[in-house]
Write a protein that holds these residues in place. Sequence first.
Motif, PDB file in Angstrom:
ATOM      1  N   PRO A  23       0.802  -1.231   0.000  1.00 34.31           N
ATOM      2  CA  PRO A  23       0.000   0.000   0.000  1.00 34.31           C
ATOM      3  C   PRO A  23       0.832   1.277   0.000  1.00 34.31           C
ATOM      4  O   PRO A  23       0.487   2.245  -0.681  1.00 34.31           O
ATOM      5  CB  PRO A  23      -0.824  -0.121   1.288  1.00 34.31           C
ATOM      6  CG  PRO A  23      -0.889  -1.586   1.553  1.00 34.31           C
ATOM      7  CD  PRO A  23       0.424  -2.141   1.091  1.00 34.31           C
ATOM      8  N   ASP A  24       1.937   1.288   0.763  1.00 39.27           N
ATOM      9  CA  ASP A  24       2.776   2.490   0.815  1.00 39.27           C
ATOM     10  C   ASP A  24       3.309   2.844  -0.570  1.00 39.27           C
ATOM     11  O   ASP A  24       3.255   3.998  -1.006  1.00 39.27           O
ATOM     12  CB  ASP A  24       3.946   2.285   1.781  1.00 39.27           C
ATOM     13  CG  ASP A  24       3.493   2.065   3.201  1.00 39.27           C
ATOM     14  OD1 ASP A  24       2.389   2.517   3.547  1.00 39.27           O
ATOM     15  OD2 ASP A  24       4.243   1.439   3.976  1.00 39.27           O
ATOM     16  N   PHE A  25       3.827   1.847  -1.269  1.00 34.51           N
ATOM     17  CA  PHE A  25       4.382   2.073  -2.598  1.00 34.51           C
ATOM     18  C   PHE A  25       3.299   2.551  -3.568  1.00 34.51           C
ATOM     19  O   PHE A  25       3.514   3.484  -4.356  1.00 34.51           O
ATOM     20  CB  PHE A  25       5.020   0.792  -3.134  1.00 34.51           C
ATOM     21  CG  PHE A  25       5.513   0.913  -4.550  1.00 34.51           C
ATOM     22  CD1 PHE A  25       6.721   1.524  -4.821  1.00 34.51           C
ATOM     23  CD2 PHE A  25       4.758   0.430  -5.602  1.00 34.51           C
ATOM     24  CE1 PHE A  25       7.181   1.657  -6.133  1.00 34.51           C
ATOM     25  CE2 PHE A  25       5.197   0.557  -6.912  1.00 34.51           C
ATOM     26  CZ  PHE A  25       6.412   1.165  -7.176  1.00 34.51           C
ATOM     27  N   ALA A  26       2.129   1.914  -3.513  1.00 37.62           N
ATOM     28  CA  ALA A  26       1.037   2.280  -4.420  1.00 37.62           C
ATOM     29  C   ALA A  26       0.613   3.731  -4.214  1.00 37.62           C
ATOM     30  O   ALA A  26       0.384   4.471  -5.175  1.00 37.62           O
ATOM     31  CB  ALA A  26      -0.151   1.339  -4.224  1.00 37.62           C
ATOM     32  N   VAL A  27       0.524   4.162  -2.968  1.00 41.65           N
ATOM     33  CA  VAL A  27       0.090   5.530  -2.668  1.00 41.65           C
ATOM     34  C   VAL A  27       1.151   6.547  -3.079  1.00 41.65           C
ATOM     35  O   VAL A  27       0.836   7.590  -3.656  1.00 41.65           O
ATOM     36  CB  VAL A  27      -0.251   5.664  -1.169  1.00 41.65           C
ATOM     37  CG1 VAL A  27      -0.416   7.132  -0.785  1.00 41.65           C
ATOM     38  CG2 VAL A  27      -1.526   4.906  -0.848  1.00 41.65           C
ATOM     39  N   VAL A  28       2.425   6.244  -2.784  1.00 45.04           N
ATOM     40  CA  VAL A  28       3.500   7.164  -3.173  1.00 45.04           C
ATOM     41  C   VAL A  28       3.588   7.270  -4.693  1.00 45.04           C
ATOM     42  O   VAL A  28       3.788   8.361  -5.243  1.00 45.04           O
ATOM     43  CB  VAL A  28       4.851   6.698  -2.583  1.00 45.04           C
ATOM     44  CG1 VAL A  28       6.004   7.497  -3.173  1.00 45.04           C
ATOM     45  CG2 VAL A  28       4.847   6.861  -1.067  1.00 45.04           C
ATOM     46  N   LEU A  29       3.420   6.155  -5.384  1.00 39.48           N
ATOM     47  CA  LEU A  29       3.419   6.175  -6.851  1.00 39.48           C
ATOM     48  C   LEU A  29       2.282   7.054  -7.374  1.00 39.48           C
ATOM     49  O   LEU A  29       2.488   7.893  -8.258  1.00 39.48           O
ATOM     50  CB  LEU A  29       3.269   4.745  -7.383  1.00 39.48           C
ATOM     51  CG  LEU A  29       3.073   4.579  -8.894  1.00 39.48           C
ATOM     52  CD1 LEU A  29       4.272   5.131  -9.656  1.00 39.48           C
ATOM     53  CD2 LEU A  29       2.839   3.115  -9.240  1.00 39.48           C
ATOM     54  N   LYS A  30       1.100   6.866  -6.823  1.00 38.19           N
ATOM     55  CA  LYS A  30      -0.064   7.650  -7.259  1.00 38.19           C
ATOM     56  C   LYS A  30       0.158   9.145  -7.019  1.00 38.19           C
ATOM     57  O   LYS A  30      -0.126   9.980  -7.889  1.00 38.19           O
ATOM     58  CB  LYS A  30      -1.307   7.172  -6.514  1.00 38.19           C
ATOM     59  CG  LYS A  30      -2.596   7.905  -6.849  1.00 38.19           C
ATOM     60  CD  LYS A  30      -3.764   7.259  -6.119  1.00 38.19           C
ATOM     61  CE  LYS A  30      -5.077   7.983  -6.420  1.00 38.19           C
ATOM     62  NZ  LYS A  30      -5.099   9.340  -5.833  1.00 38.19           N
ATOM     63  N   GLN A  31       0.659   9.506  -5.842  1.00 36.84           N
ATOM     64  CA  GLN A  31       0.880  10.914  -5.517  1.00 36.84           C
ATOM     65  C   GLN A  31       1.984  11.515  -6.380  1.00 36.84           C
ATOM     66  O   GLN A  31       1.904  12.685  -6.769  1.00 36.84           O
ATOM     67  CB  GLN A  31       1.241  11.060  -4.036  1.00 36.84           C
ATOM     68  CG  GLN A  31       0.130  10.662  -3.073  1.00 36.84           C
ATOM     69  CD  GLN A  31      -1.116  11.488  -3.266  1.00 36.84           C
ATOM     70  OE1 GLN A  31      -2.082  11.051  -3.875  1.00 36.84           O
ATOM     71  NE2 GLN A  31      -1.095  12.704  -2.762  1.00 36.84           N
ATOM     72  N   SER A  32       3.021  10.730  -6.675  1.00 35.57           N
ATOM     73  CA  SER A  32       4.129  11.229  -7.486  1.00 35.57           C
ATOM     74  C   SER A  32       3.649  11.623  -8.871  1.00 35.57           C
ATOM     75  O   SER A  32       4.010  12.682  -9.397  1.00 35.57           O
ATOM     76  CB  SER A  32       5.224  10.161  -7.610  1.00 35.57           C
ATOM     77  OG  SER A  32       5.781   9.850  -6.350  1.00 35.57           O
ATOM     78  N   VAL A  33       2.828  10.773  -9.470  1.00 37.01           N
ATOM     79  CA  VAL A  33       2.366  11.006 -10.836  1.00 37.01           C
ATOM     80  C   VAL A  33       1.295  12.091 -10.888  1.00 37.01           C
ATOM     81  O   VAL A  33       1.320  12.972 -11.752  1.00 37.01           O
ATOM     82  CB  VAL A  33       1.836   9.698 -11.452  1.00 37.01           C
ATOM     83  CG1 VAL A  33       1.245   9.947 -12.830  1.00 37.01           C
ATOM     84  CG2 VAL A  33       2.957   8.666 -11.530  1.00 37.01           C
ATOM     85  N   GLN A  34       0.359  12.060  -9.967  1.00 42.57           N
ATOM     86  CA  GLN A  34      -0.775  12.983 -10.018  1.00 42.57           C
ATOM     87  C   GLN A  34      -0.473  14.355  -9.435  1.00 42.57           C
ATOM     88  O   GLN A  34      -0.953  15.370  -9.932  1.00 42.57           O
ATOM     89  CB  GLN A  34      -1.971  12.373  -9.289  1.00 42.57           C
ATOM     90  CG  GLN A  34      -2.583  11.177  -9.989  1.00 42.57           C
ATOM     91  CD  GLN A  34      -3.850  10.707  -9.305  1.00 42.57           C
ATOM     92  OE1 GLN A  34      -4.143  11.093  -8.176  1.00 42.57           O
ATOM     93  NE2 GLN A  34      -4.604   9.869  -9.979  1.00 42.57           N
ATOM     94  N   GLN A  35       0.325  14.402  -8.361  1.00 35.73           N
ATOM     95  CA  GLN A  35       0.499  15.667  -7.642  1.00 35.73           C
ATOM     96  C   GLN A  35       1.911  16.246  -7.747  1.00 35.73           C
ATOM     97  O   GLN A  35       2.116  17.419  -7.471  1.00 35.73           O
ATOM     98  CB  GLN A  35       0.152  15.464  -6.156  1.00 35.73           C
ATOM     99  CG  GLN A  35      -1.306  15.129  -5.903  1.00 35.73           C
ATOM    100  CD  GLN A  35      -2.215  16.334  -6.082  1.00 35.73           C
ATOM    101  OE1 GLN A  35      -1.781  17.474  -5.954  1.00 35.73           O
ATOM    102  NE2 GLN A  35      -3.481  16.086  -6.390  1.00 35.73           N
ATOM    103  N   GLY A  36       2.880  15.438  -8.102  1.00 29.13           N
ATOM    104  CA  GLY A  36       4.232  15.955  -8.259  1.00 29.13           C
ATOM    105  C   GLY A  36       5.137  15.694  -7.070  1.00 29.13           C
ATOM    106  O   GLY A  36       4.748  15.090  -6.075  1.00 29.13           O
ATOM    107  N   ARG A  37       6.378  16.177  -7.194  1.00 24.06           N
ATOM    108  CA  ARG A  37       7.434  15.844  -6.236  1.00 24.06           C
ATOM    109  C   ARG A  37       7.133  16.330  -4.821  1.00 24.06           C
ATOM    110  O   ARG A  37       7.278  15.586  -3.864  1.00 24.06           O
ATOM    111  CB  ARG A  37       8.762  16.433  -6.705  1.00 24.06           C
ATOM    112  CG  ARG A  37       9.924  16.154  -5.751  1.00 24.06           C
ATOM    113  CD  ARG A  37      11.201  16.807  -6.227  1.00 24.06           C
ATOM    114  NE  ARG A  37      11.599  16.271  -7.526  1.00 24.06           N
ATOM    115  CZ  ARG A  37      12.687  16.688  -8.181  1.00 24.06           C
ATOM    116  NH1 ARG A  37      13.430  17.654  -7.668  1.00 24.06           N
ATOM    117  NH2 ARG A  37      12.984  16.149  -9.343  1.00 24.06           N
TER     118      ARG A  37
END
Length: 208
Positions: A23-37
């Motif tokens: 879950p941690d990886f999935a959420v960080v991946l989603k936030q990285s792509v959608q919201q940025g660094r």
Amino acid sequence: MNYLDEFLLIAVAHFFAVASPGPDFAVVLKQSVQQGRRNALWTSAGVGAAILLHVAYCVLGVALILMQSPKVFMGLKYLAGAYLAYLGVQALRAAKPGVNLNDDIADKMVPAEPVWFAFRRGFLTNALNPKATLFFMSLFTLVISPTTPTIVQVSYGVYMALATWAWFSMLSIVLCKTKVRGFFQRSGYWFDRCIGVILIALAIRVVI
């Protein structure tokens, strides 16, 4: 130095635990792509801060209560499953971008999320993860000796929190690179749905 062997064992176990997809990886991946660094780094900070919560209840002995109370632990699992399912449904409901928009315009149309929301999302994702709970319960009951001073146990926890934050921050930076993020954004509609399906699948896996 008396606790070096114990620390190395903890460090190796923690590395494999934090590096495994979840879950941690999935959420960080989603936030990285959608919201940025910036948003992804705050999400990573939330994940790292949640480690301190796990360490705190283990040092205080709450882990023993959880181990001896299946109903309490099952309640935690259902709560975690519900939260992951909520994130998954939100991803599935993401609007389809207009076909005539270029990447720059589409990116600007993504509403900026307050950093507090990003931190909270990362914190809750890890804090409610039964996999993390089981890991730390096992670590503090089977690996760390009962005779290890509390201050040393706390230092182990601080190390794991910092290491977790560093790992996901590194992933955030990599995933936010222009080419990587652009690839996901070009197929963002389907990417959102894939992440949604993954989060819902993780929610089901957590519960059963």
